[in-house]
Design a protein around this motif. Structure first.
Motif, short mmCIF file in Angstrom:
data_model
loop_
_atom_site.label_atom_id
_atom_site.label_comp_id
_atom_site.label_asym_id
_atom_site.label_seq_id
_atom_site.Cartn_x
_atom_site.Cartn_y
_atom_site.Cartn_z
N ILE A 151 0.83 -1.21 0.00
CA ILE A 151 0.00 0.00 0.00
C ILE A 151 0.86 1.26 0.00
O ILE A 151 0.56 2.24 -0.68
N SER A 152 1.96 1.24 0.76
CA SER A 152 2.81 2.43 0.87
C SER A 152 3.75 2.58 -0.31
O SER A 152 4.15 3.71 -0.63
N GLY A 153 4.13 1.47 -0.95
CA GLY A 153 5.14 1.55 -2.00
C GLY A 153 4.62 1.72 -3.41
O GLY A 153 5.31 2.28 -4.26
N LEU A 154 3.40 1.28 -3.66
CA LEU A 154 2.88 1.34 -5.03
C LEU A 154 2.63 2.76 -5.54
O LEU A 154 2.83 3.02 -6.73
N PRO A 155 2.15 3.73 -4.72
CA PRO A 155 1.89 5.08 -5.26
C PRO A 155 3.10 5.71 -5.94
O PRO A 155 2.97 6.29 -7.02
N ALA A 156 4.28 5.60 -5.33
CA ALA A 156 5.48 6.20 -5.94
C ALA A 156 5.86 5.48 -7.22
O ALA A 156 6.27 6.12 -8.20
N ILE A 157 5.70 4.16 -7.25
CA ILE A 157 6.03 3.41 -8.47
C ILE A 157 5.10 3.82 -9.60
O ILE A 157 5.52 3.96 -10.75
N LEU B 265 7.35 2.17 -13.39
CA LEU B 265 8.09 0.99 -12.93
C LEU B 265 9.46 0.89 -13.60
O LEU B 265 10.47 0.62 -12.94
N THR B 266 9.51 1.13 -14.92
CA THR B 266 10.78 1.02 -15.64
C THR B 266 11.78 2.07 -15.18
O THR B 266 12.95 1.76 -14.92
N ASP B 267 11.32 3.31 -15.06
CA ASP B 267 12.22 4.38 -14.62
C ASP B 267 12.68 4.16 -13.19
O ASP B 267 13.83 4.50 -12.84
N PHE B 268 11.81 3.58 -12.38
CA PHE B 268 12.16 3.37 -10.98
C PHE B 268 13.18 2.25 -10.82
O PHE B 268 14.19 2.40 -10.14
N LEU B 269 12.94 1.11 -11.46
CA LEU B 269 13.81 -0.06 -11.28
C LEU B 269 15.09 0.03 -12.10
O LEU B 269 16.13 -0.49 -11.67
N PHE B 270 15.03 0.65 -13.27
CA PHE B 270 16.18 0.64 -14.17
C PHE B 270 16.82 2.02 -14.37
O PHE B 270 17.77 2.13 -15.14
N GLY B 271 16.31 3.01 -13.70
CA GLY B 271 16.96 4.32 -13.76
C GLY B 271 18.28 4.32 -13.02
O GLY B 271 18.43 3.67 -11.98
N THR B 272 19.25 5.03 -13.54
CA THR B 272 20.60 5.01 -12.96
C THR B 272 20.92 6.27 -12.14
O THR B 272 22.03 6.38 -11.61
N GLN B 273 19.98 7.18 -12.05
CA GLN B 273 20.22 8.43 -11.32
C GLN B 273 19.27 8.53 -10.14
O GLN B 273 18.07 8.29 -10.27
N ILE C 73 16.65 3.45 -9.00
CA ILE C 73 17.30 2.67 -7.93
C ILE C 73 18.15 1.52 -8.46
O ILE C 73 18.58 0.68 -7.67
N LEU C 74 18.43 1.48 -9.76
CA LEU C 74 19.28 0.40 -10.27
C LEU C 74 20.64 0.36 -9.59
O LEU C 74 21.13 -0.74 -9.27
#
Length: 280
Positions: free
Chosen positions: A25-31, A36-44, A57-58
């Motif tokens: 419940i707390s984590g899905l709003p930001a994702i 999802l792609t920018d969050f998991l595979f972003g490098t900055q 958060i890569l």
């Protein structure tokens, strides 16, 4: 008594379910907001930038994976060989001294490991490899390896002690040496317990925050052995105190916690699956 034990089991399950639901419940709003792609595979990662904040958060994921893998590669062989020595080779007096030392290692707070690493290990790495700063991924691996040793040694030694003596006697009777018996008979027979020790070590390594924050530099870089890095756990611990309630930054930190939680669950499922296959 049966009902009481069943109730205790339900309490344990309820805690896991509560934590899972709360993190989802707390984590899905930001994702959803970041993607999802920018969050998991972003490098900055620049969560406090006033213009165009970044929430990739890569680097944290890869650092956690590399750091845990390095700690396991260092700690598991040392812990396993120590367990074999305690269980099969050491005389009672030596074994008692080593077990006491292992128990003391288990009781030392993580902040003390971090303090010693920061004052002894980090300067040593800086001098040995001629670096600007010794707060690196290598320092984090070494500290984590030391921290997981008590779990690996204790559980592995218990598993080795539980191997029936008949197995070893039969091996010796067939002409195997004692060392061959310990590594080719006793260790395979205790493989499930040794694997459980490795699982405990992985859980301790991937969930550690305070000690790693003190020796790894806490910088959001892509992982490198001699670079200052930030783990998933330290990313949460370092920013949660000043993130405002309801902000995208705080929600992103809960999303990191959700990723870490799912990551640990995935590791446990994979290892348990491998153990079941080995038993079959």
């Amino acid at each position: 008594m049966n009902g009481l034990f069943f109730l205790c089991g339900l309490v344990a399950v309820a805690f896991v379910v509560f934590i899972t639901v709360y993190l989802v419940i707390s984590g899905l709003p930001a994702i959803r907001e970041i993607g999802l792609t920018d969050f998991l595979f972003g490098t900055q990662w620049a969560s406090t930038a006033k213009e165009n904040p970044q929430f990739g958060i890569l680097p944290f994921i890869l650092t956690s994976v590399y750091g845990t893998a390095g700690a396991i590669l260092i700690g598991v062989p040392i812990g396993f060989l120590t367990a074999v020595f305690l269980s099969k080779l050491a005389n009672p007096k030596a074994a008692a001294v080593i077990r006491t030392a292992v128990d003391l290692l288990a009781g030392i707070p993580s902040v003390v490991y971090g303090l010693i690493g920061m004052t002894v290990l980090v300067p040593a790495i800086r001098v040995a490899f001629d670096l600007a700063s010794g707060a690196t991924l290598l320092a984090a691996m070494v500290v984590l390896a030391v921290m997981i040793l008590p779990s690996i040694i204790s559980v592995s030694a218990t598993a080795l002690n539980a191997v029936p003596k008949e197995y070893e006697e039969a091996s010796l009777a067939l002409g195997a040496t004692e060392i061959e018996t310990y590594f080719r008979v006793s260790a395979p027979a205790a493989s499930s317990g040794i694997a459980a020790a490795v699982v405990l070590g992985i859980g301790r390594a991937i969930g550690e925050a305070m000690a790693i924050m003190m020796v790894a530099g806490n910088v959001a870089n892509m992982p490198g052995l001699f670079k200052s890095v930030r783990f998933l756990t330290t990313a949460i611990a370092s920013e949660m105190s000043y993130s405002s309630v309801g902000s995208l930054q705080r929600n992103a930190l809960f999303s990191i916690a959700l990723v870490l939680f799912l990551f640990i669950m995935l590791i446990n499922i994979l290892l348990n699956t491998l153990l079941k296959k080995n038993k079959k």
